[in-house]
Design a protein around this motif. Structure first.
Motif, PDB file in Angstrom:
ATOM      1  N   LEU A 179       0.832  -1.199   0.000  1.00 52.70           N
ATOM      2  CA  LEU A 179       0.000   0.000   0.000  1.00 52.70           C
ATOM      3  C   LEU A 179       0.871   1.255   0.000  1.00 52.70           C
ATOM      4  O   LEU A 179       0.717   2.129  -0.850  1.00 52.70           O
ATOM      5  CB  LEU A 179      -0.933   0.007   1.214  1.00 52.70           C
ATOM      6  N   THR A 180       1.809   1.324   0.954  1.00 50.78           N
ATOM      7  CA  THR A 180       2.694   2.488   1.030  1.00 50.78           C
ATOM      8  C   THR A 180       3.923   2.338   0.152  1.00 50.78           C
ATOM      9  O   THR A 180       4.694   3.282  -0.013  1.00 50.78           O
ATOM     10  CB  THR A 180       3.150   2.729   2.482  1.00 50.78           C
ATOM     11  N   ALA A 251      -7.257  -0.078  -3.950  1.00 53.82           N
ATOM     12  CA  ALA A 251      -6.193   0.355  -3.033  1.00 53.82           C
ATOM     13  C   ALA A 251      -5.729   1.779  -3.305  1.00 53.82           C
ATOM     14  O   ALA A 251      -5.420   2.533  -2.362  1.00 53.82           O
ATOM     15  CB  ALA A 251      -5.011  -0.607  -3.123  1.00 53.82           C
ATOM     16  N   PHE A 252      -5.675   2.184  -4.576  1.00 53.48           N
ATOM     17  CA  PHE A 252      -5.180   3.519  -4.896  1.00 53.48           C
ATOM     18  C   PHE A 252      -6.109   4.614  -4.375  1.00 53.48           C
ATOM     19  O   PHE A 252      -5.717   5.781  -4.271  1.00 53.48           O
ATOM     20  CB  PHE A 252      -5.016   3.699  -6.409  1.00 53.48           C
ATOM     21  N   SER A 257      -1.997   5.366   0.158  1.00 48.29           N
ATOM     22  CA  SER A 257      -1.401   4.604  -0.935  1.00 48.29           C
ATOM     23  C   SER A 257      -0.338   5.425  -1.653  1.00 48.29           C
ATOM     24  O   SER A 257      -0.544   6.614  -1.960  1.00 48.29           O
ATOM     25  CB  SER A 257      -2.474   4.170  -1.936  1.00 48.29           C
ATOM     26  N   HIS A 260      -1.750   6.841  -4.804  1.00 43.45           N
ATOM     27  CA  HIS A 260      -3.007   7.576  -4.653  1.00 43.45           C
ATOM     28  C   HIS A 260      -3.187   8.605  -5.772  1.00 43.45           C
ATOM     29  O   HIS A 260      -4.313   8.886  -6.209  1.00 43.45           O
ATOM     30  CB  HIS A 260      -3.023   8.264  -3.287  1.00 43.45           C
TER      31      HIS A 260
END
Length: 327
Positions: A179-180, A251-252, A257, A260
C-alpha cells in the motif's frame, strides 16, 4: 530444439501436459473449500477447484515426499554422527515475474503443506521485505529500479537464510507494505520453529554477479526445492495492466497509498501508464534478471491464459520421484 534459455535445453526437464500431471494424484477429495480458495487468490486471479486438484495437489504430494526424505536424512546423519543436531526447516523457493501469480502459488503451497500428514508449521516469507527502504533507494537513484537486483539488501536476506538453516528457533524477517510501497518500520515477521518455510520473490533464483564484497553464496543455496512460475510475456504484461486498473479503483483510492495520485486515471490513461511501466521497468527486469534464472528451478509451472497452468516441467535429476507417482 526448444530451450529454456540459450544454454539450457528444454530436454533437461521432463515435461508433463496438464492432463498428464493431473493423473499423478489419486486423491479426489476437495482439499480447499471455495471460501479458502477465494482468500488465497488475488485481485485478478481466482483459484478454481480444478486448478487445485489438477496442478497443486500433485505438486503438494511431490513436495511432501521431498520433505519426508529430507527429515529422514537428517535423522540418519544424526545417528551416524552420534550427536543430535538441531532441526532445520524444509525450504521451498518460489520465483517468477511481477504479476505472474507467484504469490498466489506460494499461498496455495502453504495451505496444502499445512495439511500434510505430519501437520507441519508452515511459514511464508517474501523477499519484498528485503528491499532497501525508499529513502535509501531515492538516495541512490534506484526508485525506478525497484525490483532489480541492486534494490535488494541481499546480504541481509542471506543472513536470514543462514539463521534459518542453522536451526535458530526464532528469527525476524522485515516486512513490506504494497500500500505504502515501502518497508514497514518497527514491524517484523516472527518465524518461530517452522517445519517448512516458503521463500517467495522475483529474485530468489538470481546469483550475485556484481558485488564481490558479498560472499558467493546465493539465496537458492538454502533451498531444498525451487519452483519457477512462468508464462509468455504478453500474458504477464496483460495481467500487470489488468491488476493496475483494478488497484486504481481499490487500493489507490486510499490516501496512504503510494499510488493515490493515479486514482483518477481513466481506462485509456491507466492502460498507457501501466504499459509504459512494463516496457521501461518490469519487462526489462524480466528479460535481463528474472527469466534467465528459470533453468535453475527444480520445477517450472507454465501458465496459459487466465493463469491456468498448461504444462509442468520437472528437472530430470528429480526423476527418481516420478516413478513413485505412477506406482
Amino acid at each position: 530444439m526448444a530451450t529454456l534459455n540459450k544454454s539450457v535445453p528444454l530436454s533437461a526437464y521432463t515435461t508433463f501436459s496438464r492432463a498428464e500431471w493431473s493423473k499423478l494424484s489419486h486423491s479426489t477429495i476437495e482439499i480447499l473449500s471455495a471460501d479458502e480458495r477465494e482468500k488465497l487468490g488475488s485481485i485478478n486471479e481466482t483459484i478454481s477447484a480444478d486448478e487445485v486438484a489438477d496442478i497443486y495437489l500433485p505438486l503438494s504430494q511431490l513436495l511432501y515426499m521431498h520433505m519426508t526424505q529430507s527429515v529422514q536424512l537428517h535423522e540418519n546423519v544424526s545417528t551416524f554422527l552420534q550427536k543430535k543436531t538441531k532441526k532445520v526447516p524444509f525450504v521451498i523457493g518460489v520465483a517468477g515475474s511481477v504479476s505472474v501469480g507467484k504469490s498466489t502459488t506460494a499461498r496455495l503451497i502453504q495451505a496444502l503443506a499445512s495439511r500434510w500428514p505430519n501437520q507441519p508449521k508452515v511459514d511464508l516469507v517474501t523477499t519484498d521485505g528485503f528491499l532497501y527502504p525508499n529513502s535509501i533507494l531515492e538516495e541512490r537513484g534506484l526508485m525506478k529500479r525497484k525490483g532489480f537486483p541492486e534494490s535488494y539488501d541481499i546480504g541481509k536476506l542471506i543472513r536470514f537464510l543462514y539463521e534459518l538453516k542453522s536451526g535458530c528457533a526464532y528469527i525476524e524477517a522485515p516486512m513490506y507494505s504494497h500500500l505504502t510501497y515501502d518497508i514497514l518500520e518497527d514491524t517484523v515477521q516472527k518465524v518461530i520453529e517452522p517445519d517448512v518455510v516458503i521463500v517467495e520473490g522475483i529474485n530468489v533464483l538470481q546469483v550475485n554477479k556484481k558485488d564481490r564484497r558479498i560472499p558467493q553464496v546465493f539465496v537458492s543455496d538454502f533451498f531444498d526445492f525451487s519452483i519457477y512460475v512462468d508464462a509468455e510475456e504478453e500474458n504477464i504484461r496483460s495481467w500487470y495492466i489488468e491488476r493496475f486498473k483494478l488497484l486504481r479503483n481499490t487500493a489507490f483510492q486510499q490516501s496512504e497509498s503510494f499510488f493515490h495520485r493515479y486514482r483518477h486515471l481513466n481506462d485509456a490513461e491507466a492502460f498507457a501508464f501501466a504499459n509504459d511501466v512494463w516496457a521501461t521497468i518490469n519487462g526489462i527486469n524480466l528479460e535481463k534478471n528474472i527469466r534467465p534464472t528459470r533453468h535453475r528451478a527444480d520445477l517450472i509451472l507454465k501458465k496459459g491464459m487466465e493463469h491456468r497452468v498448461e504444462e509442468v516441467h520437472l528437472k530430470k535429476c528429480r526423476d527418481e520421484f516420478i516413478s513413485t507417482f505412477f506406482n
